[in-house]
Design a protein around this motif. Structure first.
Motif, PDB file in Angstrom:
ATOM      1  N   PHE A  86      11.055  23.065   2.594  1.00  0.00           N
ATOM      2  CA  PHE A  86      12.327  23.081   1.879  1.00  0.00           C
ATOM      3  C   PHE A  86      12.956  21.685   1.848  1.00  0.00           C
ATOM      4  O   PHE A  86      14.165  21.527   1.987  1.00  0.00           O
ATOM      5  N   ASN A  87      12.087  20.670   1.675  1.00  0.00           N
ATOM      6  CA  ASN A  87      12.532  19.296   1.434  1.00  0.00           C
ATOM      7  C   ASN A  87      13.477  18.797   2.520  1.00  0.00           C
ATOM      8  O   ASN A  87      14.542  18.225   2.244  1.00  0.00           O
ATOM      9  N   GLY A  88      13.074  18.991   3.784  1.00  0.00           N
ATOM     10  CA  GLY A  88      13.835  18.449   4.897  1.00  0.00           C
ATOM     11  C   GLY A  88      15.065  19.236   5.283  1.00  0.00           C
ATOM     12  O   GLY A  88      15.899  18.744   6.058  1.00  0.00           O
ATOM     13  N   ARG A  89      15.206  20.436   4.756  1.00  0.00           N
ATOM     14  CA  ARG A  89      16.396  21.236   5.045  1.00  0.00           C
ATOM     15  C   ARG A  89      16.046  22.484   5.837  1.00  0.00           C
ATOM     16  O   ARG A  89      15.011  23.096   5.621  1.00  0.00           O
ATOM     17  N   ILE A  98      23.085  18.270   4.627  1.00  0.00           N
ATOM     18  CA  ILE A  98      22.290  17.189   5.195  1.00  0.00           C
ATOM     19  C   ILE A  98      20.819  17.566   5.110  1.00  0.00           C
ATOM     20  O   ILE A  98      20.471  18.733   4.922  1.00  0.00           O
ATOM     21  N   ARG A  99      19.950  16.567   5.232  1.00  0.00           N
ATOM     22  CA  ARG A  99      18.516  16.831   5.249  1.00  0.00           C
ATOM     23  C   ARG A  99      17.786  15.702   5.947  1.00  0.00           C
ATOM     24  O   ARG A  99      18.352  14.627   6.194  1.00  0.00           O
ATOM     25  N   VAL A 100      16.523  15.935   6.243  1.00  0.00           N
ATOM     26  CA  VAL A 100      15.702  14.963   6.966  1.00  0.00           C
ATOM     27  C   VAL A 100      14.753  14.291   5.976  1.00  0.00           C
ATOM     28  O   VAL A 100      14.152  14.957   5.129  1.00  0.00           O
ATOM     29  N   ILE A 101      14.617  12.965   6.095  1.00  0.00           N
ATOM     30  CA  ILE A 101      13.658  12.219   5.297  1.00  0.00           C
ATOM     31  C   ILE A 101      12.945  11.219   6.198  1.00  0.00           C
ATOM     32  O   ILE A 101      13.367  10.974   7.335  1.00  0.00           O
ATOM     33  N   VAL A 103      11.843   7.382   7.267  1.00  0.00           N
ATOM     34  CA  VAL A 103      12.660   6.170   7.307  1.00  0.00           C
ATOM     35  C   VAL A 103      12.428   5.292   6.081  1.00  0.00           C
ATOM     36  O   VAL A 103      13.242   4.409   5.779  1.00  0.00           O
ATOM     37  N   ASP A 104      11.321   5.523   5.357  1.00  0.00           N
ATOM     38  CA  ASP A 104      11.078   4.754   4.132  1.00  0.00           C
ATOM     39  C   ASP A 104      11.620   5.451   2.898  1.00  0.00           C
ATOM     40  O   ASP A 104      11.372   5.020   1.778  1.00  0.00           O
ATOM     41  N   GLY A 105      12.374   6.531   3.087  1.00  0.00           N
ATOM     42  CA  GLY A 105      13.008   7.216   1.970  1.00  0.00           C
ATOM     43  C   GLY A 105      12.191   8.330   1.351  1.00  0.00           C
ATOM     44  O   GLY A 105      12.667   9.014   0.450  1.00  0.00           O
ATOM     45  N   CYS A 106      10.957   8.534   1.808  1.00  0.00           N
ATOM     46  CA  CYS A 106      10.090   9.580   1.247  1.00  0.00           C
ATOM     47  C   CYS A 106      10.421  10.935   1.868  1.00  0.00           C
ATOM     48  O   CYS A 106      10.988  11.007   2.958  1.00  0.00           O
ATOM     49  N   PRO A 107      10.059  12.034   1.190  1.00  0.00           N
ATOM     50  CA  PRO A 107      10.257  13.359   1.786  1.00  0.00           C
ATOM     51  C   PRO A 107       9.475  13.496   3.082  1.00  0.00           C
ATOM     52  O   PRO A 107       8.403  12.911   3.253  1.00  0.00           O
ATOM     53  N   MET A 170      14.866  10.259   9.727  1.00  0.00           N
ATOM     54  CA  MET A 170      16.304  10.129   9.908  1.00  0.00           C
ATOM     55  C   MET A 170      16.991  11.253   9.144  1.00  0.00           C
ATOM     56  O   MET A 170      16.430  11.811   8.199  1.00  0.00           O
ATOM     57  N   VAL A 171      18.197  11.566   9.553  1.00  0.00           N
ATOM     58  CA  VAL A 171      18.969  12.644   8.930  1.00  0.00           C
ATOM     59  C   VAL A 171      20.061  12.012   8.081  1.00  0.00           C
ATOM     60  O   VAL A 171      20.817  11.155   8.556  1.00  0.00           O
TER      61      VAL A 171
END
Length: 293
Positions: A86-89, A98-101, A103-107, A170-171
């Motif tokens: 669910f795309n970091g959620r 909020i969601r998790v990705i 550190v380089d911005g990718c899913p 990171m969140v």
């Protein structure tokens, strides 16, 4: 405290994220705790109901074992599964935006989600005991204080707990803004041609990135190479915009880039300048636009 962080992709597109602090992550985590134990309770009630309906002795032992396995899987892998699919959620993160990705911005990937969730036990340390109900009973009830995770979040630039540091995640607050490096568009025909692009045409995110990369790197390409690259996107756009077929492909890409990222929607109509008297629309005429030299 500045909670924004910039991530630059390989396409040289800069994304700005607002990091989620501990006071936004804590209520999301508590919601997930309730959801997790609610699912466990539902599984336990289902198994109890099935055993009661069938009334087979050996099934009771099987249901007890299945319940323990289910408790283990839900307790340890609920967060990892939700964040992966669910795309970091999770439910809590979704409720609090909020969601998790990475550190380089990718899913976030499944491996990273598992690592950060398995190390949550370390972030919840040290454990504290509740006062014993009676003097002759050992203090066996534990509550996590989360001091380790709190210190890690406060002391790291990306507000990462130990699990995030190990997983490279990171969140963030799920409201992303992004900006592009401004390409130098000095062709006077670009702005006039951009005025002929339909106002209701919406550029997708992938198209926006493609335009950004093209506009930035075209200076390193020969005119023939520009045409070869641009034609794959330009031909469908020519049909959609009802332009004449011999519109210069490179010029059309620059016009779409200008309309998407540089043009001011509130400004007056562009001065046609070198395109005065010409129209790229089929319904107006079949005269070609001047091609780039």
């Amino acid at each position: 405290m500045d909670t924004t962080i910039e991530v630059v992709t390989p396409e040289n597109i800069a994304f700005e994220y607002q990091l989620a602090g501990p006071f936004r992550r804590l209520p999301a985590y508590l919601i997930d705790v309730f959801v997790r134990y609610g699912v466990i309770a539902l599984v336990a009630l289902t198994l109890t109901f099935v055993v009661g309906m069938i009334n087979i002795d050996i099934l009771g032992s099987f249901a007890f074992g299945a319940g323990l396995v289910g408790y283990f899987l839900i307790s340890w892998f609920y967060g990892a599964a939700m964040e992966t699919y669910f795309n970091g959620r999770t439910v809590g993160k979704w409720m609090f935006g909020i969601r998790v990705i990475d550190v380089d911005g990718c899913p976030i990937t499944g491996r990273r989600a598992i690592i950060r969730n398995l190390l949550r036990i370390a972030d919840l340390a040290p454990m504290s005991t509740l006062p014993a109900a009676a003097m002759d009973m050992p203090p066996v009830l534990f509550i996590p204080t989360g001091i380790i995770g709190m210190i890690s979040v406060v002391c790291t630039r990306r507000m990462q707990r130990l699990g995030d540091i190990a997983a490279g995640t990171m969140v963030i607050v799920d409201e992303k803004t992004w900006r592009l490096p401004i390409a130098n568009i000095d062709d006077p025909r670009v702005a006039p041609l951009a005025s002929f692009i339909p106002g209701d045409y919406q550029v997708s995110r992938s198209m926006a990135r493609t335009l950004a990369v093209y506009a930035e790197r075209r200076h390193y390409l020969t005119p023939g190479r520009r045409t070869e690259i641009a034609r794959h996107l330009a031909i469908p756009l020519i049909e959609r915009f009802d332009f004449v077929s011999d519109v210069d492909f490179d010029l059309l890409m620059l016009a779409l880039y200008y309309r998407t990222f540089l043009a001011d929607p509130s400004s007056e109509s562009a001065d046609l300048g070198p395109l005065a008297g010409y129209s790229p629309l089929r319904r107006d005429q079949n005269r070609a636009l001047p091609t780039t030299g």
